[in-house]
Design a protein around this motif. Sequence first.
Motif, short mmCIF file in Angstrom:
data_model
loop_
_atom_site.label_atom_id
_atom_site.label_comp_id
_atom_site.label_asym_id
_atom_site.label_seq_id
_atom_site.Cartn_x
_atom_site.Cartn_y
_atom_site.Cartn_z
N GLY A 227 9.66 41.11 37.42
CA GLY A 227 8.46 40.87 38.60
C GLY A 227 7.59 42.15 38.50
O GLY A 227 7.28 43.90 38.82
N ALA A 269 9.85 35.46 40.00
CA ALA A 269 9.95 36.92 40.16
C ALA A 269 8.81 38.13 40.54
O ALA A 269 7.88 37.68 40.09
CB ALA A 269 10.44 37.29 38.93
N THR A 270 9.51 38.76 42.14
CA THR A 270 8.23 39.97 41.78
C THR A 270 9.05 41.29 42.34
O THR A 270 10.15 40.89 42.55
CB THR A 270 7.52 39.30 43.31
OG1 THR A 270 8.76 39.03 44.46
CG2 THR A 270 7.02 38.05 43.13
N ASP A 272 9.62 45.13 43.50
CA ASP A 272 9.69 46.09 44.77
C ASP A 272 9.54 47.53 43.78
O ASP A 272 10.22 48.13 43.41
CB ASP A 272 10.68 45.86 45.60
CG ASP A 272 10.26 46.54 47.04
OD1 ASP A 272 10.13 47.54 47.08
OD2 ASP A 272 10.57 46.28 47.93
N CYS A 277 13.89 47.42 42.18
CA CYS A 277 14.54 46.14 41.86
C CYS A 277 13.61 44.57 42.08
O CYS A 277 11.93 44.78 42.17
CB CYS A 277 15.63 46.28 43.32
SG CYS A 277 14.36 46.00 44.57
N ARG A 279 12.85 40.33 42.78
CA ARG A 279 13.48 39.88 44.21
C ARG A 279 12.89 38.36 43.41
O ARG A 279 11.76 38.27 42.80
CB ARG A 279 12.39 39.52 45.72
CG ARG A 279 12.95 40.76 46.45
CD ARG A 279 12.11 41.12 47.38
NE ARG A 279 10.75 40.89 46.61
CZ ARG A 279 10.05 41.28 48.21
NH1 ARG A 279 10.10 40.92 49.23
NH2 ARG A 279 8.69 41.80 47.33
N SER A 281 13.02 34.19 43.20
CA SER A 281 12.64 32.83 44.64
C SER A 281 12.77 31.55 43.81
O SER A 281 11.99 31.51 42.00
CB SER A 281 11.25 32.45 45.08
OG SER A 281 11.26 33.55 45.76
N TRP A 314 17.15 31.41 46.70
CA TRP A 314 16.76 33.07 46.13
C TRP A 314 17.67 33.48 45.67
O TRP A 314 19.01 33.05 45.67
CB TRP A 314 16.48 34.40 46.86
CG TRP A 314 17.44 34.36 48.63
CD1 TRP A 314 17.06 32.82 49.54
CD2 TRP A 314 18.13 34.94 49.01
NE1 TRP A 314 18.29 33.78 50.69
CE2 TRP A 314 19.01 34.56 50.12
CE3 TRP A 314 19.06 36.10 48.36
CZ2 TRP A 314 19.94 34.92 50.72
CZ3 TRP A 314 19.94 36.42 48.63
CH2 TRP A 314 20.45 36.29 50.12
N SER A 316 20.38 37.63 44.06
CA SER A 316 20.76 38.23 44.68
C SER A 316 22.09 39.08 43.59
O SER A 316 22.52 38.19 42.48
CB SER A 316 22.01 38.67 45.56
OG SER A 316 23.06 37.38 46.22
N ASP A 317 22.50 39.77 43.67
CA ASP A 317 23.05 40.34 42.59
C ASP A 317 24.64 40.10 43.32
O ASP A 317 24.63 39.40 44.61
CB ASP A 317 23.10 42.55 42.22
CG ASP A 317 23.64 43.01 43.61
OD1 ASP A 317 24.02 42.30 44.78
OD2 ASP A 317 24.01 44.40 43.49
N PRO A 322 20.10 41.26 48.12
CA PRO A 322 19.32 40.30 47.78
C PRO A 322 17.98 40.90 47.34
O PRO A 322 16.74 39.80 46.16
CB PRO A 322 18.68 40.47 49.15
CG PRO A 322 19.41 41.54 49.53
CD PRO A 322 19.71 41.92 49.36
N CYS A 323 18.04 42.65 46.52
CA CYS A 323 16.89 42.93 45.35
C CYS A 323 17.69 43.14 44.62
O CYS A 323 18.37 44.11 44.33
CB CYS A 323 15.95 43.92 46.03
SG CYS A 323 14.44 43.53 45.22
#
Length: 445
Positions: A227, A269-270, A272, A277, A279, A281, A314, A316-317, A322-323
Motif C-alpha cells: 500500500g 491497496a493503499t 496508512d 497497515c 487497506r 478495495s 473491502w 480486513s484481517d 479493516p486495515c
Amino acid sequence: MKLQANILLRVLTPLILLAGSVMLFHACQDRKTTHANPSAPGTTLSKGELKALGIEGDTPADTVATLVGQMKLWRKELATVKASNTALLKENQRLREREHDTDSRINEAINRQQASASQQQNEMFSTLQAQIRQLKERRTTDESLAGLGIEEPEAISGEQLRWIAPADALPTDKNGRPLQPVLAFPSTMQNTAPPPETPPPAVVKPVYTLPQNSTLIGSVAMTALLGRIPLNGSVTDPYPFKVLIGRDNLTANGIELPDIEGAVISGSATGDWTLSCVRGSLTSITFVFRDGTVRTLPAEGDKTGNGAEGNIGWLSDPHGLPCIPGERKSNAAEYIGSQFLLAGSSAAAQALANNQTTSTVENGSVTTALTGDSGQYVLGQALGGGLKESADWFKQRYGQMFDAIYVPPGRAVAIHITRQLAIDYDPNGRRVNYRTAGEHTGDLD
C-alpha cells in the motif's frame, strides 16, 4: 684738499638720462595710439588666452597678419566647397534625368509588349471564330456525327448513308456530349447468397446471488499487499493484489455454492503510515463453475456501486480490523541526510564566494564588485554550483520515491461484499477447459 670725481657716477648719469628719455618717448607713443583707436577694446588678454589662441608672444602686427592669412584660407576652402556642391547638384540632376529616361524606356517596353500580346490574342480569337464557322458549315444533318470530323459519305447506290447507333450507346445531348459518365459503377451490390442463419441468443440462467454485506472468511492473499502512502490526500498508481477463495471457503461461510469450484478477487491497496497497515478495495471477482465456465462480476459497463466507483467490497484481517497490519518501507532517513549535506555544503560554498565581494547601494541600484581573493571566489562559485546541481538531481530523483506498507503474501484475510453480486450461468460463455464442454452438472441442467 681737492675732491676727485667718482668714475662710476660719471658712467651711470648719462645712462639714467637716456633710459628716462626712452620711457618718455614710449609713453607718448602709447597715448597717441590710444587716442587714434578709441574703438579698440580696453581689456587685455591674459597669457592663458593668448596661448589658447596661438598668438602668445606676437605683436599686434603679427596677430593681424595671422588673422588675414586665416581669412584667406577660409575663403579658399569656402570656394572649394561651393564648387563641390555645384558639381554634386549637376551630378544629381544628371542622375534624375537618367532615371526618368529609364522609367520611360521601361514603360514603353511594357506598352509594346502589352500591345503585341493583345494583338496576338485578337488574331487567335479571330482564327478560332473562323474555325468554328467552318465546323458549323460542315455539320451534317445527323447530330451523332457532330464534332467528329466525319463528312457525310456518298452512297454508291445514290441513297444517303444511314447511321445506326450501337446497342450500348449512351444518350447524348445536342452537342454530342454524353448525358451520364462513361464509367459508372453501381451504388449497391446485390448479395445473391442467402443470409446466414443467426442462432438464437442463449438464455442466461440465474444460479446464485451474493447479497450485499456478505462476508467471506478464510480467504488467502495470493499476492503481497503493498500500500502506497497517500501524498497530498491522493495515491498515484496504486498497486494491485489478488485474493483466492476456495470451494470449501464458500461452503464454510454458510453460502452453499456446490457448482462453483472457487473464485479470484482483484483489487488495489493503499497504505496508512500512522497505523502501519494496508487497506484493500475490491474491484472485481471471477467465479469458476465445475464445468469450466467463468463468470466475472461486475460485467463490462457495470461499474457503479456503493463507495468508490467500481468497488464491490473491502478487505480486513480475520479479526475484523479493516486495515491489515504490515511493515513500513521508507527511505526518508537516507534522503533527508543526503539532502541536508548537499544543500548545506552548497550554501557554505556560496557564502565563501560572497565573502570575497562587496555590495554597494547607489540611487536604488545594487552594485557588487570583487574586492577579495579571486581564487577563493572562483572556488566557492564552482563548489556551490556543483553541489547545487547535485542537490537538485538528488531531490528530483528521490522525489519520485514513495513510502509504503508491506504485507507479505499468504496472509489470511476476510472479504466484505458491499454490493449485490448476481451469479448467472451462461451456457455459451467462455470456459477454462473446452474438453468438458458437453458435460453439465445435474443441478444446472
